[in-house]
Design a protein around this motif. Structure first.
Motif, mmCIF file in Angstrom:
data_model
loop_
_atom_site.group_PDB
_atom_site.id
_atom_site.type_symbol
_atom_site.label_atom_id
_atom_site.label_comp_id
_atom_site.label_asym_id
_atom_site.label_seq_id
_atom_site.Cartn_x
_atom_site.Cartn_y
_atom_site.Cartn_z
ATOM 1 N N SER A 133 0.843 -1.199 0.000
ATOM 2 C CA SER A 133 0.000 0.000 0.000
ATOM 3 C C SER A 133 0.876 1.246 0.000
ATOM 4 O O SER A 133 1.784 1.369 0.817
ATOM 5 C CB SER A 133 -0.909 0.028 1.236
ATOM 6 O OG SER A 133 -1.909 -0.954 1.161
ATOM 7 N N LEU A 134 0.579 2.175 -0.915
ATOM 8 C CA LEU A 134 1.291 3.446 -1.009
ATOM 9 C C LEU A 134 0.271 4.567 -1.216
ATOM 10 O O LEU A 134 -0.721 4.389 -1.917
ATOM 11 C CB LEU A 134 2.278 3.431 -2.180
ATOM 12 C CG LEU A 134 3.440 2.422 -2.093
ATOM 13 C CD1 LEU A 134 4.116 2.282 -3.451
ATOM 14 C CD2 LEU A 134 4.441 2.848 -1.030
ATOM 15 N N GLY A 135 0.529 5.708 -0.610
ATOM 16 C CA GLY A 135 -0.347 6.853 -0.828
ATOM 17 C C GLY A 135 -1.454 6.948 0.205
ATOM 18 O O GLY A 135 -1.241 6.710 1.398
ATOM 19 N N LEU A 136 -2.654 7.312 -0.235
ATOM 20 C CA LEU A 136 -3.766 7.565 0.676
ATOM 21 C C LEU A 136 -4.148 6.317 1.460
ATOM 22 O O LEU A 136 -4.032 5.197 0.953
ATOM 23 C CB LEU A 136 -4.979 8.054 -0.110
ATOM 24 C CG LEU A 136 -4.848 9.405 -0.822
ATOM 25 C CD1 LEU A 136 -6.147 9.752 -1.538
ATOM 26 C CD2 LEU A 136 -4.475 10.505 0.172
ATOM 27 N N PRO A 137 -4.611 6.499 2.696
ATOM 28 C CA PRO A 137 -5.060 5.347 3.490
ATOM 29 C C PRO A 137 -6.355 4.763 2.942
ATOM 30 O O PRO A 137 -7.146 5.459 2.284
ATOM 31 C CB PRO A 137 -5.261 5.939 4.888
ATOM 32 C CG PRO A 137 -5.537 7.386 4.649
ATOM 33 C CD PRO A 137 -4.718 7.770 3.438
ATOM 34 N N GLY A 187 0.416 11.560 -4.633
ATOM 35 C CA GLY A 187 -0.608 12.587 -4.812
ATOM 36 C C GLY A 187 -1.947 12.145 -4.250
ATOM 37 O O GLY A 187 -2.012 11.489 -3.212
ATOM 38 N N ASN A 188 -3.036 12.506 -4.950
ATOM 39 C CA ASN A 188 -4.383 12.274 -4.409
ATOM 40 C C ASN A 188 -4.915 10.909 -4.840
ATOM 41 O O ASN A 188 -6.011 10.786 -5.399
ATOM 42 C CB ASN A 188 -5.340 13.392 -4.845
ATOM 43 C CG ASN A 188 -5.500 13.459 -6.347
ATOM 44 O OD1 ASN A 188 -4.660 12.948 -7.098
ATOM 45 N ND2 ASN A 188 -6.582 14.073 -6.800
ATOM 46 N N CYS A 189 -4.155 9.849 -4.564
ATOM 47 C CA CYS A 189 -4.590 8.507 -4.928
ATOM 48 C C CYS A 189 -3.928 7.489 -3.997
ATOM 49 O O CYS A 189 -3.036 7.822 -3.211
ATOM 50 C CB CYS A 189 -4.243 8.188 -6.384
ATOM 51 S SG CYS A 189 -2.477 8.057 -6.731
ATOM 52 N N ARG A 190 -4.382 6.282 -4.098
ATOM 53 C CA ARG A 190 -3.742 5.150 -3.419
ATOM 54 C C ARG A 190 -3.212 4.204 -4.487
ATOM 55 O O ARG A 190 -3.907 3.911 -5.470
ATOM 56 C CB ARG A 190 -4.740 4.396 -2.540
ATOM 57 C CG ARG A 190 -4.169 3.092 -1.960
ATOM 58 C CD ARG A 190 -5.198 2.340 -1.135
ATOM 59 N NE ARG A 190 -4.600 1.169 -0.503
ATOM 60 C CZ ARG A 190 -4.806 -0.086 -0.903
ATOM 61 N NH1 ARG A 190 -5.600 -0.332 -1.938
ATOM 62 N NH2 ARG A 190 -4.221 -1.090 -0.274
ATOM 63 N N ILE A 191 -1.985 3.748 -4.311
ATOM 64 C CA ILE A 191 -1.395 2.746 -5.190
ATOM 65 C C ILE A 191 -1.288 1.442 -4.414
ATOM 66 O O ILE A 191 -0.774 1.405 -3.298
ATOM 67 C CB ILE A 191 0.008 3.170 -5.680
ATOM 68 C CG1 ILE A 191 -0.065 4.487 -6.461
ATOM 69 C CG2 ILE A 191 0.627 2.064 -6.529
ATOM 70 C CD1 ILE A 191 -0.803 4.400 -7.774
ATOM 71 N N ASN A 192 -1.783 0.378 -5.017
ATOM 72 C CA ASN A 192 -1.746 -0.947 -4.406
ATOM 73 C C ASN A 192 -1.041 -1.912 -5.365
ATOM 74 O O ASN A 192 -1.353 -1.957 -6.554
ATOM 75 C CB ASN A 192 -3.173 -1.428 -4.127
ATOM 76 C CG ASN A 192 -3.234 -2.908 -3.801
ATOM 77 O OD1 ASN A 192 -3.961 -3.647 -4.449
ATOM 78 N ND2 ASN A 192 -2.496 -3.350 -2.808
ATOM 79 N N LEU A 193 -0.062 -2.639 -4.830
ATOM 80 C CA LEU A 193 0.699 -3.601 -5.629
ATOM 81 C C LEU A 193 0.522 -4.990 -5.038
ATOM 82 O O LEU A 193 1.205 -5.358 -4.081
ATOM 83 C CB LEU A 193 2.188 -3.245 -5.630
ATOM 84 C CG LEU A 193 2.594 -1.818 -6.003
ATOM 85 C CD1 LEU A 193 4.099 -1.649 -5.849
ATOM 86 C CD2 LEU A 193 2.171 -1.510 -7.420
#
Length: 199
Positions: A133-137, A187-193
């Motif tokens: 998880s990266l970015g917004l919660p 930025g204004n998003c969540r990145i999930n890998l």
């Protein structure tokens, strides 16, 4: 979180900027897109892939494919850092033999969500799922083997990793609609890998 399911808080801290930089290179080669489910619905989460195989969905169904359907070229190679960190998280949680060959890249804009589902398009369910998880919660719902099983909500924050396998490998899970916000890296998003062994 459950039997053989673990939340590693802040596991990616110190490597987060390098992960985001590598992501920019990948998504220049294979752009984000909103895939279509077999039922004809456009997914709210934008997706792309890296690795030997990429997860795709369209009218023909859910599957892994060696080629990006938009370019008919191979997916970008999985960066060494991605693989190293995914394998390290797996080892730390009792899965020492995990070697991912597929990494789905999910971008959640505010309002995007992922309904409860199982990850079952892989050939070997003895291999865990390792999810960055990266970015917004986001709120991650983790349930059981039945869609109607009770779910437990877990807060996933920037740098967290979830690993689940063994008895929990086919547990239903999903992401509630993402709330608005901003993060200094993506930025204004969540990145999930989510990393998987597809073959």
């Amino acid at each position: 979180m459950a039997e053989q399911a673990f939340l590693l808080k802040g596991f990616l801290q110190g490597n987060d900027a390098a992960l985001i930089t590598a992501l920019k290179d990948i998504t220049t080669q294979s752009v984000f897109r909103h895939m279509i489910t077999p039922g004809g619905y456009e997914m709210s989460v934008a997706m792309t892939n890296c690795g030997a195989r990429g997860w795709v969905t369209d009218r023909r169904g859910y599957r892994y494919d060696a080629l990006d359907p938009l370019s008919n070229a191979s997916w970008p190679a999985m960066p060494a850092l991605f693989k190293q960190l995914a394998e390290a998280a797996a080892r730390q949680t009792g899965f020492p033999h995990f070697t991912p060959d597929a990494c789905l890249i999910n971008r959640y804009a505010p309002g995007a969500k992922l309904s409860l589902h199982q990850d079952r398009d892989e050939q070997d369910f003895s291999q865990p799922i390792v999810s960055f998880s990266l970015g917004l919660p986001a709120t991650f719902d983790f349930g059981g083997l039945d869609r109607k099983s009770p779910v437990t909500p877990w807060l996933l924050e920037h740098g967290d990793v979830v690993v689940w396998g063994g008895e929990s490998r086919l547990f239903y899970h999903g992401i509630r609609p993402l709330k608005k916000g901003s993060h200094s890296l993506p930025g204004n998003c969540r990145i999930n890998l989510p990393f998987r062994r597809a073959y």
